[in-house]
Design a protein around this motif. Structure first.
Motif, short mmCIF file in Angstrom:
data_model
loop_
_atom_site.label_atom_id
_atom_site.label_comp_id
_atom_site.label_asym_id
_atom_site.label_seq_id
_atom_site.Cartn_x
_atom_site.Cartn_y
_atom_site.Cartn_z
N GLU A 112 -59.38 -1.47 -67.99
CA GLU A 112 -59.37 -2.79 -67.36
C GLU A 112 -59.87 -2.60 -65.94
OE1 GLU A 112 -56.35 -6.55 -66.38
OE2 GLU A 112 -55.56 -4.68 -67.23
N THR A 113 -61.03 -3.15 -65.62
CA THR A 113 -61.73 -2.78 -64.39
C THR A 113 -61.76 -3.90 -63.36
OG1 THR A 113 -63.88 -3.47 -65.31
CG2 THR A 113 -63.21 -1.18 -65.65
N PHE A 114 -61.67 -3.46 -62.10
CA PHE A 114 -61.79 -4.35 -60.94
C PHE A 114 -62.61 -3.62 -59.88
CE2 PHE A 114 -57.89 -5.21 -63.15
CZ PHE A 114 -57.80 -6.59 -63.19
N GLY A 115 -63.37 -4.38 -59.10
CA GLY A 115 -64.17 -3.75 -58.06
C GLY A 115 -64.21 -4.57 -56.80
N THR A 116 -64.56 -3.92 -55.69
CA THR A 116 -64.89 -4.61 -54.45
C THR A 116 -66.25 -4.12 -54.00
OG1 THR A 116 -63.95 -2.95 -52.95
CG2 THR A 116 -62.45 -4.65 -53.80
N GLY A 130 -71.47 -7.32 -66.22
CA GLY A 130 -70.13 -7.66 -66.69
C GLY A 130 -69.01 -7.15 -65.82
N VAL A 131 -69.33 -6.74 -64.59
CA VAL A 131 -68.32 -6.21 -63.68
C VAL A 131 -67.59 -7.35 -62.98
CG1 VAL A 131 -67.97 -4.84 -61.58
CG2 VAL A 131 -69.60 -4.06 -63.32
N SER A 132 -66.27 -7.23 -62.90
CA SER A 132 -65.44 -8.23 -62.22
C SER A 132 -65.07 -7.76 -60.82
CB SER A 132 -64.16 -8.49 -63.03
OG SER A 132 -64.46 -8.97 -64.31
N PHE A 133 -65.11 -8.66 -59.86
CA PHE A 133 -64.83 -8.32 -58.46
C PHE A 133 -63.66 -9.12 -57.91
CE2 PHE A 133 -69.24 -6.95 -58.82
CZ PHE A 133 -69.22 -5.74 -58.13
N VAL A 134 -63.00 -8.52 -56.94
CA VAL A 134 -62.00 -9.23 -56.13
C VAL A 134 -62.58 -9.32 -54.72
CG1 VAL A 134 -60.02 -8.50 -57.49
CG2 VAL A 134 -60.80 -7.06 -55.62
#
Length: 289
Positions: A112-116, A130-134
């Motif tokens: 389960e991936t998150f990135g900045t 498909g990358v999710s960011f905060v």
């Protein structure tokens, strides 16, 4: 960062964008170099505006770009293998995710991936993968990640102490932090001196040694448990260093210096770049460092 206990180490030119010269100061207690003066937060983004800043593109046209992308594909497999060796699949945060390749392979592997990522250009490329960011680390809950990675990012962070504090806050008690940074104590750094491309001033604000990483993270009760080499980096950095020094990429010479740097690294454990494996100190039964 207190500069009162630092001494002049070297003057280095920004070969990528501004052609300005900056000073490197040496903190003897930490064995760390500090870029001086450091650009203001308002001006800092302008130093990233280089068409050659390959980590913010998917460029694959020139020979250098093709080599970079080939090596990156191998490195991604190695990074995935590393995170899987440190944790069962869970939540992973990649700070400074760039164009998102690492998080994309981790997501495909079941994480389960998150990135900045501060660069809108790089983020737009990553989102297509498909990358999710905060938007901000402060919106993330305490103790919420099994693995946190910073692949060649910590050297870019203006507020170093606050960044390490945030890593501590976000990490699960049994979690792992993986930090990759250049090593100014390597053979290629000493060989190229002021032309060493991994100084990359002024966007590299800090230049770390093993001692510096160990001491900086210990302040937050985080323990350095393992140091791993990044052997491909010596070749990439030597190519750019040759360009800065001579005006052209001398592939044969750069390959030779890269090999020599890794040979010395095998002898003295000082490679061009290192990956640092860091855990909460109370969860370590035996330090490997």
């Amino acid at each position: 960062m207190n500069l009162s206990n630092t001494k002049h180490f070297l003057n280095v030119k920004d070969y990528s964008v501004s052609q300005e010269t900056f000073e490197l100061l040496h903190d003897a207690d930490l064995d760390m170099l500090i870029t001086n003066p450091q650009p203001s937060l308002e001006k800092l983004p302008s130093y990233y505006e280089s068409v050659n800043y390959i980590s913010h593109t998917d460029g694959n046209k020139s020979m250098f770009e093709k080599m970079y992308q080939f090596v990156k594909s191998i490195a991604l497999k190695n990074k995935l293998k590393l995170i899987n060796s440190q944790s069962t699949k869970g939540r992973i945060l990649d700070i400074g995710a760039g164009v998102g390749d690492f998080l994309a392979v981790a997501k495909n592997d079941g994480w389960e991936t998150f990135g900045t990522e501060p660069s809108d250009k790089a983020k737009a490329i990553a989102i297509k993968k498909g990358v999710s960011f905060v938007n901000n680390l402060s919106q993330l809950e305490n103790n919420s990640f099994d693995v946190i990675t910073m692949w060649h990012v910590l050297e870019h962070v203006p507020d170093l102490e606050n960044q390490i504090s945030e890593l501590k806050r976000l990490l699960k008690p049994t979690g792992t932090i993986l930090i990759a940074v250049p090593n100014f104590n390597s053979f290629d750094a000493n060989y190229y001196g002021k032309f060493w491309a991994a100084f990359d001033i002024p966007i590299h604000l800090w230049h770390f040694s093993k001692t510096a990483i160990k001491k900086l993270f210990a302040v937050q009760s985080l323990e350095l448990v393992k140091v791993l080499p990044m052997k491909f980096d010596s070749f990439y950095v030597s190519l750019l260093s040759e360009k800065y020094k001579t005006g052209k990429m001398n592939y044969i010479k750069a390959f030779y210096i890269g090999l020599k740097s890794n040979w010395y690294g095998n002898k003295n454990s000082e490679y061009s770049s290192h990956i640092y494996v860091i855990k909460n100190a109370k969860n370590n039964f035996e330090s490997e460092f």
